[in-house]
Design a protein around this motif. Structure first.
Motif, PDB file in Angstrom:
ATOM      1  N   GLY A  17      18.478  10.998   9.144  1.00 24.10           N
ATOM      2  CA  GLY A  17      17.568   9.911   8.799  1.00 24.10           C
ATOM      3  C   GLY A  17      18.190   9.066   7.706  1.00 24.10           C
ATOM      4  N   ALA A  18      17.394   8.174   7.161  1.00 25.80           N
ATOM      5  CA  ALA A  18      17.903   7.166   6.221  1.00 25.80           C
ATOM      6  C   ALA A  18      18.650   7.772   5.029  1.00 25.80           C
ATOM      7  N   GLU A  23      23.806   7.065   0.209  1.00 22.11           N
ATOM      8  CA  GLU A  23      24.987   6.972  -0.659  1.00 22.11           C
ATOM      9  C   GLU A  23      25.975   5.897  -0.193  1.00 22.11           C
ATOM     10  N   PHE A  29      13.469   4.498   3.501  1.00 23.94           N
ATOM     11  CA  PHE A  29      12.144   3.906   3.734  1.00 23.94           C
ATOM     12  C   PHE A  29      11.119   4.418   2.730  1.00 23.94           C
ATOM     13  N   ARG A  30      11.177   5.748   2.524  1.00 22.27           N
ATOM     14  CA  ARG A  30      10.193   6.372   1.651  1.00 22.27           C
ATOM     15  C   ARG A  30      10.881   6.890   0.393  1.00 22.27           C
ATOM     16  N   TRP A  36       9.670   0.858   2.155  1.00 24.35           N
ATOM     17  CA  TRP A  36       8.226   0.759   2.398  1.00 24.35           C
ATOM     18  C   TRP A  36       7.394   0.818   1.115  1.00 24.35           C
ATOM     19  N   GLN A  95      17.961   8.626  13.514  1.00 27.82           N
ATOM     20  CA  GLN A  95      16.865   7.650  13.475  1.00 27.82           C
ATOM     21  C   GLN A  95      17.374   6.336  12.881  1.00 27.82           C
ATOM     22  N   HIS A 113      16.081   5.053  17.366  1.00 26.55           N
ATOM     23  CA  HIS A 113      15.341   3.850  16.976  1.00 26.55           C
ATOM     24  C   HIS A 113      16.140   2.566  17.182  1.00 26.55           C
ATOM     25  N   VAL A 157      13.625  -0.209  17.291  1.00 26.59           N
ATOM     26  CA  VAL A 157      12.304   0.213  17.772  1.00 26.59           C
ATOM     27  C   VAL A 157      11.297  -0.039  16.650  1.00 26.59           C
ATOM     28  N   PHE A 159       7.243   0.127  15.170  1.00 33.62           N
ATOM     29  CA  PHE A 159       6.079   1.009  15.271  1.00 33.62           C
ATOM     30  C   PHE A 159       5.219   0.558  16.459  1.00 33.62           C
ATOM     31  N   GLY A 185      18.731  14.254   5.493  1.00 34.10           N
ATOM     32  CA  GLY A 185      18.190  13.011   4.942  1.00 34.10           C
ATOM     33  C   GLY A 185      17.080  12.358   5.727  1.00 34.10           C
ATOM     34  N   THR A 186      16.154  13.164   6.222  1.00 32.30           N
ATOM     35  CA  THR A 186      14.972  12.570   6.857  1.00 32.30           C
ATOM     36  C   THR A 186      13.707  13.135   6.222  1.00 32.30           C
ATOM     37  N   SER A 187      12.695  12.268   6.080  1.00 32.56           N
ATOM     38  CA  SER A 187      11.418  12.717   5.514  1.00 32.56           C
ATOM     39  C   SER A 187      10.610  13.502   6.546  1.00 32.56           C
ATOM     40  N   VAL A 190       8.068  10.814  10.842  1.00 33.05           N
ATOM     41  CA  VAL A 190       7.856   9.852  11.925  1.00 33.05           C
ATOM     42  C   VAL A 190       8.096  10.539  13.275  1.00 33.05           C
ATOM     43  N   ASN A 211      18.406  17.786   2.020  1.00 32.77           N
ATOM     44  CA  ASN A 211      17.519  16.712   1.560  1.00 32.77           C
ATOM     45  C   ASN A 211      17.274  16.891   0.067  1.00 32.77           C
ATOM     46  N   ALA A 229      23.361  14.447   0.275  1.00 38.59           N
ATOM     47  CA  ALA A 229      24.084  14.726   1.528  1.00 38.59           C
ATOM     48  C   ALA A 229      25.589  14.579   1.336  1.00 38.59           C
TER      49      ALA A 229
END
Ligand code: OAD
Length: 260
Positions: A17-18, A23, A29-30, A36, A95, A113, A157, A159, A185-187, A190, A211, A229
């Protein structure tokens, strides 16, 4: 609890993920400084937002494209690409829309995505490189249009939209069938993407999470590294490579013994 054992044929899925691109200087995003935190996703990353305010949505993605284009893959991306040399069937499921995995040499990458390097017409579906539109677009003008009159949009992609045809199915099959899932590295918030972690865990994969923070699915991890990471991945990959080499050495000794 399952244990990790390695052979070149071991099936590995790396789910990113993001945070894996943080780095490289790209905002997540979060979390602190997340995209966001400043914007409500509904006002920017939905088909409705694009229909209502195409110029605002286009400009936001155009500036993100320039940020991605001008950034470089980091040590985490490079370590993941290196791991593919030891495990040829390794699959990266991301993602992210930044193509950093491909740029660092990963060959088997599924983009859940979409990507920000291409744009497509929202009427006829024609695809073009984002670069050609950015270079030609007057920043004060309306968002770019296709020859058919439709509006160009980033090939990402939003939402409420479906994931690209067949891509999630392929990722789900790989996650269900892998021996090791590396989650980087993903929350893990989603869906359906985050469901890949559940699928892998349910099917007996050894789940390793990298993470800075805990996530709602951290409890499914067999091992969690709460660190950057770019620090963890190179060390982890080196350790795996060393282990593979030792195993190979031990097998040769077994096979030939000490006899001349
Ligand atoms: P998020 O921004 O939700 O989560 C990023 C995660 O990375 C957080 O859990 C951070 O703790 C972690 N993180 C940040 N920096 C890190 C670092 N250097 N090393 C390790 N971990 C780090 O990003 P995603 O999970 O990718 O979807 O978000 C999922 C989806 O939500 C995105 O693909 C996007 C977004 O809305 C769409 O646009 C459809």
């Amino acid at each position: 609890m399952p244990t990790a054992s390695f052979a070149p044929s071991t099936r590995i899925v790396v789910f990113t993920g993001a945070g894996v691109s943080a780095e490289s200087g790209l905002a997540t995003f979060r979390g602190v400084g997340g995209l966001w935190a400043d914007f409500d996703p509904v006002t920017l990353a939905t088909p409705e937002a694009f229909a209502r305010e195409p110029k605002r949505v286009w400009d936001w993605y155009a500036s993100r494209y320039v940020g991605v284009r001008d950034s470089e893959p980091n040590a985490a991306h490079r370590a993941i690409a290196r791991l593919e040399a030891s495990f040829p069937s390794l699959l990266v499921v991301t993602q992210n829309i930044d193509r950093m995995h491909q740029r660092s040499g990963s060959r088997r990458v599924l983009e859940l995505h979409g990507n920000i390097w291409t744009a497509r017409c929202n009427a006829c579906g024609r695809e073009v490189d984002m670069a050609s539109l950015i270079d030609l677009t007057d920043p004060t003008a309306d968002s770019p249009r296709c020859g058919c009159g439709g509006r160009m949009r980033p090939s990402v992609v939003w939402f409420g939209e479906r994931l690209p045809m067949g891509v999630f199915e392929e990722a789900a099959e790989a996650a269900s069938d892998c021996r090791l899932l590396l989650v980087v590295g993903t929350s893990a918030t989603v869906y359906p993407a985050a469901g890949l972690i559940e699928l892998a865990a349910q099917n007996g994969a050894f789940v390793v999470e990298v993470n800075r923070e805990a996530t709602p699915l951290s409890h499914l991890a067999d091992r969690s590294y709460r660190d950057l990471a770019g620090d963890v991945l190179p060390r982890l990959v080196t350790r795996i490579e060393r282990r593979l080499a030792e195993d190979r050495e031990a097998q040769l000794r077994d096979l030939f013994g000490d006899e001349p």
